[in-house]
Each structure stands twice: as C-alpha cells, then as structure tokens.
Design a protein around this motif. Structure first.
Motif, short mmCIF file in Angstrom:
data_model
loop_
_atom_site.label_atom_id
_atom_site.label_comp_id
_atom_site.label_asym_id
_atom_site.label_seq_id
_atom_site.Cartn_x
_atom_site.Cartn_y
_atom_site.Cartn_z
N GLN A 50 0.83 -1.20 0.00
CA GLN A 50 0.00 0.00 0.00
C GLN A 50 0.86 1.25 0.00
N ARG A 76 2.31 1.77 -3.44
CA ARG A 76 1.34 2.31 -4.41
C ARG A 76 1.10 3.80 -4.17
N ARG A 135 4.06 5.72 -5.56
CA ARG A 135 4.06 5.82 -7.02
C ARG A 135 3.02 6.83 -7.50
N ARG A 136 1.86 6.86 -6.85
CA ARG A 136 0.85 7.84 -7.26
C ARG A 136 1.31 9.27 -7.01
N VAL A 151 2.13 6.35 -11.73
CA VAL A 151 0.93 5.57 -12.07
C VAL A 151 -0.08 6.49 -12.72
#
Length: 402
Positions: free
Chosen positions: A390, A393, A396-397, A402
């Motif tokens: 989590q 992610r 990366r956002r 992403v």
C-alpha cells in the motif's frame, strides 16, 4: 532559579542550533514562527542573549534563519542522522503489527477442505476434457476413465463445498440469484450446469449392462447417444469450472491472491489439464493414451509458467509462495510435473512408466493447489504484506508513476 545556570529556553535554542549545524533544519526564534514575544524568564526584556551563548547571533547567526520543517515525504535516510551526544532524531522504525496484536486482515477461515475442493474441481474439468477427446477420437478406454473420474471428482467437490458451508441448504440458497459480478455466484451456477451433464455421461457408460428387453432395453438404447451429448456439454463447461476458482481467490482482499489475478486462472487451468492427463495415463492402455500425453504437455507448460510468475513477478507478495509450507508444496509440484511430463513422453510403450507418470501428475496438481492456498493464507496473516505494498502504491501515485 540558581545563579549561573543557563535557562531552559536557552538550552532549547542551543539544541536547535546544533541541529542546524548538522544540516537537519535551520531554527529561528519562536516569535518569528509562532508570532509570540520573548518568553518570561528567557533573559533580558529585549530578548538579548549573552554573547557566545548557544543559539545567540554570535554563535553563527543561525538563530535568525527561518525554520524549514522537513516534509513528510522526506526519505527516511534524511531522518536517521544523529545530533551531538548521539540523540536519535527520529522515531524508531514502525513494526508491522496492529492494535492489540490482531492482524490487519482477517485471514481466510477456509480449512483444508477448500484446498481439496480446488483440486477436485480441476480434476473433474480435466477428466471431462479427456473423456471428450477419447469420444471424438474413438478411444473408449480413455472416454470411460474420463467420465467416471469426472463424476467422482464433482461429487467430492460438492461434498467439500457443502462441508465448508456447514449446511446443504446454503448451496440451494445461492441459486436464488445469478450475479455475474460475483465469482461465487457464477461458480455455483457452473457446478449446477456441469454436475448433471457429467453424471449423465458417466451413467451412459453403464448402459451396456442393462437388459435388452422392456424399459431397461429402452434405456440401453437411449443412454449412449444421450451420454455423447452430455459428455460434450460437460467438456464445454469444463474450462469455466477449471478457472473460476482462480478468479474467486483473486477477488478476495488476501494480498498474494489478489495481486496474482492474471496468473491464478492460468495455473488452475494448467493444473486441471495435467490432472486429467494423469487419469488417462493411469487408466488407458498405451495405444489409447495419445491425447493424455498431449494434455500433459500443455497442462505442464501452463502450470509451470504460472507458478514461476507468481514466485517472481509480484515482488514482496511473491515471498509467501517461496517460504514455508507453500514454498515446499510449490517446489514439489514443479518437480512432480516435470517428472510426469518426461515419463509421459518417454513411456509411450511402457504401461508401468505411463502409470507412474500419471500418478506424478496427479500428485503435482494436489501440491500446486494446496501451495497456492497456503501462500495466500500466509500473506493475510503477516501485516507487512498489506502495509508495504500500500505504501509503495501511494508513493508511485504521488510521484506520478501511475
């Protein structure tokens, strides 16, 4: 206050000056940042400090610089520096636990019977495909073995599923609705369509044992053509039966199952083909086992590729498939699959080698299904497999990757 001791405020400002010297951040007067005046007891009324005192202008002028508070996304390395005297300038690394020692995710309550259900469902699907191949190519021994095994396997699947549900009526209640977005609902209807077709095809194999006269004689004449249609119908539903359990696992919140959603249906399809091929190699003579050998090669290729992918592609979430019980089972499954394929190709004229190869393929399918099951359960029990992906992610956002 004792004469000659440095006030507490001066000590704090000196500490901030040392931090500025170490490059962590640059302190300022509290009045600049917060809008407060000089604190009572902090020194003279005009806020002056003794020359050369820590935090004074003579100490380097660092006290007049604005404060720069490190943002939250500063890499941890920037917070690991120590001040003078060895003070730790950050909180310790967080341990991946949860409140009161409970895991973040609730681990699946499924027991061994669901792992067995995964295997028997794939075995039924592969056996129906084997039987259809024997039917279309004129190999009666292969057809009979496939049909009887399919009926036995789907019966065992129904038992394992009902045993997990607790009451047989719950399976019936699931047929009240058809929900295409629910793998469980779709799987229930797949079993409902597959079971009668596989049962009729298997019953048709016993038609030749019925008397030739009366009602039994009529059934003896009608069952074989009905069995031909039912066998092909079961083979048509078999791919869905073989793969829907992979979709079912991938649709859960279990990290290592959810992230492996592209591979699980492929692994289960390959495992179903390999187990069906194992039945053919065990039950059919060498002259009729050609379709079983081809199924063994195709199934082994899909299964080995999928198993290798989930153990390498998922990063941290591949770890549960390599360690512990799951790792041992999956390694055993790969070894048995390779042995089974080699034996199937090398034992074209040896009934014993073919039977041993079939046994190895069946054992490989069991090991693979149970290995996937245990890997997912292990990933749900350890909080790091939930927290770290989590955070990655989110990172990366925020960085726009992403």
């Amino acid at each position: 206050m004792t004469t000659g001791r440095i006030p507490v405020g001066e000590r704090f400002r000196g500490f901030r000056a040392r931090l500025a010297a170490d490059g962590v951040f640059r302190p300022q007067r509290s009045s600049v940042r917060l809008g407060h005046g000089p604190k009572v007891g902090a020194g003279p009324a005009d806020g002056a400090r003794p020359a050369g005192a820590p935090g004074s202008a003579d100490a380097g002028g660092a006290a007049d610089a604005p404060v720069v508070v490190p943002p939250r996304d500063v890499p941890p390395v920037a917070r690991r520096r120590r001040g003078r005297g060895g003070e730790e300038l950050r909180v310790p690394e967080a341990e991946f636990t949860s409140y009161y020692g409970r895991p973040i995710l609730k681990a699946p309550v499924w027991r061994w019977d669901i792992a067995a259900y995964l295997f028997t469902g794939g075995l039924a699907a592969g056996s129906s495909l084997l039987a259809a191949g024997g039917q279309l190519t004129g190999r009666p021994a292969l057809r009979r073995a496939g049909r009887f095994t399919a009926l036995g396997a789907v019966t065992a699947s129904a038992y394992f599923l009902v045993n997990d549900l607790g009451r047989p009526a719950r399976f019936h209640h699931m047929l009240r609705v058809a929900k295409p977005t629910s793998p469980m609902s779709v799987g229930t209807w797949i079993l409902t369509a597959y079971g009668p077709a596989a049962g009729l095809a298997a019953v048709a194999e016993g038609a030749r044992l019925l008397p030739e006269r009366g009602v039994s004689g009529l059934a003896r004449r009608l069952l074989p053509p009905a069995g031909q249609v039912a066998g092909l119908a079961a083979a048509a539903v078999a791919p869905a039966l073989a793969t829907y359990t992979g979709v079912l696992l991938a649709g859960t919140a279990v990290p290592s199952w959810h992230e492996a959603y592209p591979e699980l249906p492929t692994i289960f399809a390959g495992s179903a083909l390999a187990s069906g091929a194992g039945v053919g190699l065990l039950a059919a003579p060498c002259a009729q086992a050609g379709p079983a050998r081809r199924m063994a090669v195709a199934g082994a290729a899909l299964e080995l590729w999928g198993a290798h992918s989930v153990e390498t592609r998922l990063g941290l979430l591949s770890e549960p498939y390599r360690l512990g019980t799951a790792g041992r089972l999956l390694r055993a499954g790969r070894l048995l699959t390779a042995v089974g394929v080699v034996g199937a190709l090398a034992g074209r004229r040896s009934r014993v080698v073919s039977a041993l190869s079939g046994t190895a393929l069946l054992a490989a399918s069991v090991a693979t299904r149970f290995g996937i099951f245990h890997g997912g359960v292990a990933s749900a029990r350890d909080p790091k497999y939930t927290v770290l992906p989590q955070r990655e992610r989110i990172r990366r956002r925020e960085s726009g990757q992403v």
